[in-house]
Design a protein around this motif. Structure first.
Motif, PDB file in Angstrom:
ATOM      1  N   PRO A 105      66.478 109.047  51.359  1.00  0.00           N
ATOM      2  CA  PRO A 105      66.298 109.366  49.937  1.00  0.00           C
ATOM      3  C   PRO A 105      65.379 108.409  49.181  1.00  0.00           C
ATOM      4  N   ALA A 106      64.903 107.340  49.817  1.00  0.00           N
ATOM      5  CA  ALA A 106      64.023 106.379  49.161  1.00  0.00           C
ATOM      6  C   ALA A 106      62.732 106.241  49.953  1.00  0.00           C
ATOM      7  N   GLU A 107      61.704 105.724  49.316  1.00  0.00           N
ATOM      8  CA  GLU A 107      60.413 105.544  49.987  1.00  0.00           C
ATOM      9  C   GLU A 107      60.490 104.515  51.103  1.00  0.00           C
ATOM     10  N   ASP A 108      61.277 103.466  50.892  1.00  0.00           N
ATOM     11  CA  ASP A 108      61.346 102.364  51.860  1.00  0.00           C
ATOM     12  C   ASP A 108      62.788 102.075  52.234  1.00  0.00           C
ATOM     13  N   GLU A 109      62.969 101.653  53.487  1.00  0.00           N
ATOM     14  CA  GLU A 109      64.259 101.124  53.898  1.00  0.00           C
ATOM     15  C   GLU A 109      64.380  99.657  53.519  1.00  0.00           C
ATOM     16  N   LEU A 110      63.252  98.945  53.582  1.00  0.00           N
ATOM     17  CA  LEU A 110      63.260  97.507  53.302  1.00  0.00           C
ATOM     18  C   LEU A 110      61.887  97.082  52.823  1.00  0.00           C
ATOM     19  N   ARG A 111      61.858  96.185  51.832  1.00  0.00           N
ATOM     20  CA  ARG A 111      60.640  95.518  51.396  1.00  0.00           C
ATOM     21  C   ARG A 111      60.984  94.073  51.086  1.00  0.00           C
ATOM     22  N   ALA A 112      60.035  93.188  51.305  1.00  0.00           N
ATOM     23  CA  ALA A 112      60.228  91.788  50.923  1.00  0.00           C
ATOM     24  C   ALA A 112      58.867  91.142  50.730  1.00  0.00           C
ATOM     25  N   GLU A 113      58.701  90.487  49.595  1.00  0.00           N
ATOM     26  CA  GLU A 113      57.455  89.778  49.352  1.00  0.00           C
ATOM     27  C   GLU A 113      57.323  88.561  50.251  1.00  0.00           C
ATOM     28  N   ARG A 114      58.468  87.939  50.568  1.00  0.00           N
ATOM     29  CA  ARG A 114      58.405  86.701  51.354  1.00  0.00           C
ATOM     30  C   ARG A 114      59.704  86.536  52.135  1.00  0.00           C
ATOM     31  N   VAL A 115      59.564  86.319  53.429  1.00  0.00           N
ATOM     32  CA  VAL A 115      60.700  86.034  54.299  1.00  0.00           C
ATOM     33  C   VAL A 115      60.409  84.735  55.050  1.00  0.00           C
ATOM     34  N   VAL A 116      61.293  83.765  54.913  1.00  0.00           N
ATOM     35  CA  VAL A 116      61.125  82.479  55.580  1.00  0.00           C
ATOM     36  C   VAL A 116      62.189  82.359  56.668  1.00  0.00           C
ATOM     37  N   VAL A 117      61.747  82.116  57.900  1.00  0.00           N
ATOM     38  CA  VAL A 117      62.647  81.971  59.040  1.00  0.00           C
ATOM     39  C   VAL A 117      62.565  80.527  59.523  1.00  0.00           C
ATOM     40  N   VAL A 118      63.711  79.847  59.522  1.00  0.00           N
ATOM     41  CA  VAL A 118      63.777  78.454  59.963  1.00  0.00           C
ATOM     42  C   VAL A 118      64.512  78.425  61.298  1.00  0.00           C
ATOM     43  N   PRO A 119      63.792  78.247  62.423  1.00  0.00           N
ATOM     44  CA  PRO A 119      64.447  78.269  63.735  1.00  0.00           C
ATOM     45  C   PRO A 119      65.100  76.933  64.053  1.00  0.00           C
ATOM     46  N   ASP A 120      66.002  76.964  65.006  1.00  0.00           N
ATOM     47  CA  ASP A 120      66.587  75.749  65.575  1.00  0.00           C
ATOM     48  C   ASP A 120      65.775  75.412  66.822  1.00  0.00           C
ATOM     49  N   LEU A 121      64.896  74.413  66.707  1.00  0.00           N
ATOM     50  CA  LEU A 121      63.976  74.113  67.806  1.00  0.00           C
ATOM     51  C   LEU A 121      64.699  73.684  69.072  1.00  0.00           C
ATOM     52  N   ARG A 122      65.917  73.174  68.934  1.00  0.00           N
ATOM     53  CA  ARG A 122      66.666  72.730  70.125  1.00  0.00           C
ATOM     54  C   ARG A 122      67.085  73.897  71.010  1.00  0.00           C
ATOM     55  N   SER A 123      67.030  75.113  70.459  1.00  0.00           N
ATOM     56  CA  SER A 123      67.485  76.272  71.234  1.00  0.00           C
ATOM     57  C   SER A 123      66.355  76.937  72.017  1.00  0.00           C
ATOM     58  N   LEU A 124      65.153  76.383  71.972  1.00  0.00           N
ATOM     59  CA  LEU A 124      64.028  77.044  72.615  1.00  0.00           C
ATOM     60  C   LEU A 124      64.217  77.207  74.118  1.00  0.00           C
ATOM     61  N   LEU A 125      64.937  76.289  74.740  1.00  0.00           N
ATOM     62  CA  LEU A 125      65.141  76.342  76.181  1.00  0.00           C
ATOM     63  C   LEU A 125      66.473  76.973  76.569  1.00  0.00           C
ATOM     64  N   SER A 126      67.225  77.481  75.585  1.00  0.00           N
ATOM     65  CA  SER A 126      68.525  78.076  75.885  1.00  0.00           C
ATOM     66  C   SER A 126      68.396  79.598  75.954  1.00  0.00           C
ATOM     67  N   ALA A 127      69.481  80.229  76.402  1.00  0.00           N
ATOM     68  CA  ALA A 127      69.466  81.693  76.538  1.00  0.00           C
ATOM     69  C   ALA A 127      69.694  82.396  75.209  1.00  0.00           C
ATOM     70  N   THR A 128      70.156  81.653  74.196  1.00  0.00           N
ATOM     71  CA  THR A 128      70.432  82.232  72.882  1.00  0.00           C
ATOM     72  C   THR A 128      69.388  81.757  71.879  1.00  0.00           C
ATOM     73  N   VAL A 129      68.813  82.695  71.180  1.00  0.00           N
ATOM     74  CA  VAL A 129      67.888  82.353  70.105  1.00  0.00           C
ATOM     75  C   VAL A 129      68.713  81.930  68.896  1.00  0.00           C
ATOM     76  N   ARG A 130      68.498  80.718  68.425  1.00  0.00           N
ATOM     77  CA  ARG A 130      69.264  80.190  67.296  1.00  0.00           C
ATOM     78  C   ARG A 130      68.327  80.010  66.100  1.00  0.00           C
ATOM     79  N   ILE A 131      68.733  80.611  64.999  1.00  0.00           N
ATOM     80  CA  ILE A 131      67.959  80.528  63.763  1.00  0.00           C
ATOM     81  C   ILE A 131      68.858  79.913  62.697  1.00  0.00           C
ATOM     82  N   ARG A 132      68.394  78.815  62.136  1.00  0.00           N
ATOM     83  CA  ARG A 132      69.222  78.126  61.142  1.00  0.00           C
ATOM     84  C   ARG A 132      69.365  78.941  59.862  1.00  0.00           C
ATOM     85  N   ARG A 133      68.256  79.480  59.395  1.00  0.00           N
ATOM     86  CA  ARG A 133      68.299  80.105  58.083  1.00  0.00           C
ATOM     87  C   ARG A 133      67.204  81.153  57.954  1.00  0.00           C
TER      88      ARG A 133
END
Length: 371
Positions: free
Chosen positions: A86-114
């Motif tokens: 019923p709407a033109e868009d499902e989602l819109r965002a002018e800005r999305v900031v993703v802060v990853p947990d760099l310690r998880s780069l070598l693990s099997a789980t992707v960890r994102i702080r915020r």
């Protein structure tokens, strides 16, 4: 023995050539790094757009040392066919900031702080059969985190924060075309989330302004949920909500319409082992009804004259209710349960008998539980 002026002069060109050569090498490395960086950002851009689906648009990606910023994100809605949105868009965002947990780069789980979403928009649809649909381009497609079929990637989200923007809720279960309710000035926090299992306890908090025809009201939700087990503890607080905007939930087609008035609602809902328990309190203030229906007319299943008399005497009507039932019981309908409880409470507070079953404010709440 000190060097002669001639020897010093001979070394200067060699030093100059060495410095020039080093500068050239650094320049080449800088160019290669810049090219590699741009290629990496472009690859990230393409992968993100693939993961979001063919109706997505990603304007720009800015990669920093501590965060990735996505600008001008959009997921368009399907506007044709049986699943038309019923709407033109499902989602819109002018800005999305993703802060990853760099310690998880070598693990099997992707960890994102915020994840922070600024000036966003999201639309939700409650279908005619009562199912709540959110972001079908992502959640109904069967794709995994990389856009491919197969085993979903485990992702831990520490917190999702939504600042500003709007949410539109379309409810096709109360009328066609679907009723639209709009929340603005959103401030929401959700987390942590463990995808795809959703088996961890997730905190929930949302504040916003519910737009009305004559006035705007305040909405507050807070609590926690284990979505994978369908366990919820949620406090709902509505203040000064426009009754004109909500009247499709309060009235049957044949009943007198609302001319003006506001609604306050407090409710503490708990769902555990598929059982709902939700005590609540409703206050109607400044309620005025249209003249249609005459003396035999009803409001929320209660004789119209009794409602008008009570409002003229006190300026408000207060009533308590408690919703109870099993969500896995096919005979349990939260719509009817809420309607009956509110009508019974209204009738009891006015000293009259219940005149019928109404569509209650719980139509909105029902969408949370999917029935």
């Amino acid at each position: 023995m000190p060097s002669s002026p001639a020897a010093a002069c001979a070394r200067r060109p060699r030093l100059a050539r060495a410095l020039l050569g080093s500068a050239a090498i650094l320049a080449v490395l800088g160019v290669l790094l810049a090219v590699g960086w741009r290629l990496a950002v472009r690859e990230l851009h393409d992968q993100l757009q693939t993961a979001l689906g063919p109706r997505s648009e990603v304007g720009e990606i800015v990669v920093g040392w501590q965060a990735v910023e996505v600008r001008h994100l959009r997921i368009r809605a399907a506007r044709q066919g049986p699943t038309a949105w019923p709407a033109e868009d499902e989602l819109r965002a002018e800005r999305v900031v993703v802060v990853p947990d760099l310690r998880s780069l070598l693990s099997a789980t992707v960890r994102i702080r915020r994840v922070e979403i600024e000036d966003g928009y999201v639309s939700l649809l409650r279908t005619r059969d009562g199912r709540l649909k959110v972001l079908p381009a992502l959640l109904d497609s069967g794709r995994t985190a990389g856009g491919a079929q197969g085993q979903a990637v485990a992702v831990h989200l520490g917190e999702v924060r939504w600042v500003g923007g709007a949410l539109e809720f379309f409810d096709a279960s109360v009328r066609r075309p679907a009723l639209k309710l709009r929340l603005e000035r959103l401030d929401a926090r959700v987390g942590p989330l463990d995808l795809p299992r959703l088996d961890s306890t997730t905190g929930l908090r949302m504040d916003g302004v519910l737009k009305g025809v004559q006035r705007d009201g305040r909405v507050h939700l807070s609590g926690e949920a284990v979505f994978g087990r369908r366990e919820v503890r949620l406090h709902t607080d509505l203040r000064g909500v426009d009754l004109v905007a909500l009247q499709p939930y309060l009235l049957k087609v044949t009943e007198a319409g609302v001319k003006r008035g506001s609604l306050d609602l407090r409710m503490q809902a708990t769902v555990r082992q598929e059982r709902l328990n939700a005590p609540g309190h409703v206050t109607l203030t400044g309620l005025e009804l249209n003249a249609s229906g005459g003396v035999l007319g009803t409001f929320a299943g209660v004789p119209r004259q009794a409602v008008v008399a009570a409002m003229s005497k006190n300026g408000r009507i207060d009533l308590d209710f408690t919703l109870e039932g099993r969500l896995d019981d096919p005979d349990f309908s939260l719509n009817e349960n809420v309607a009956t409880k509110i009508a019974s409470g209204l009738a009891e507070s006015l000293g009259v008998s219940v005149g019928g079953v109404v569509q209650g404010v719980g139509d909105v709440i029902k969408g949370l539980f999917g029935r």
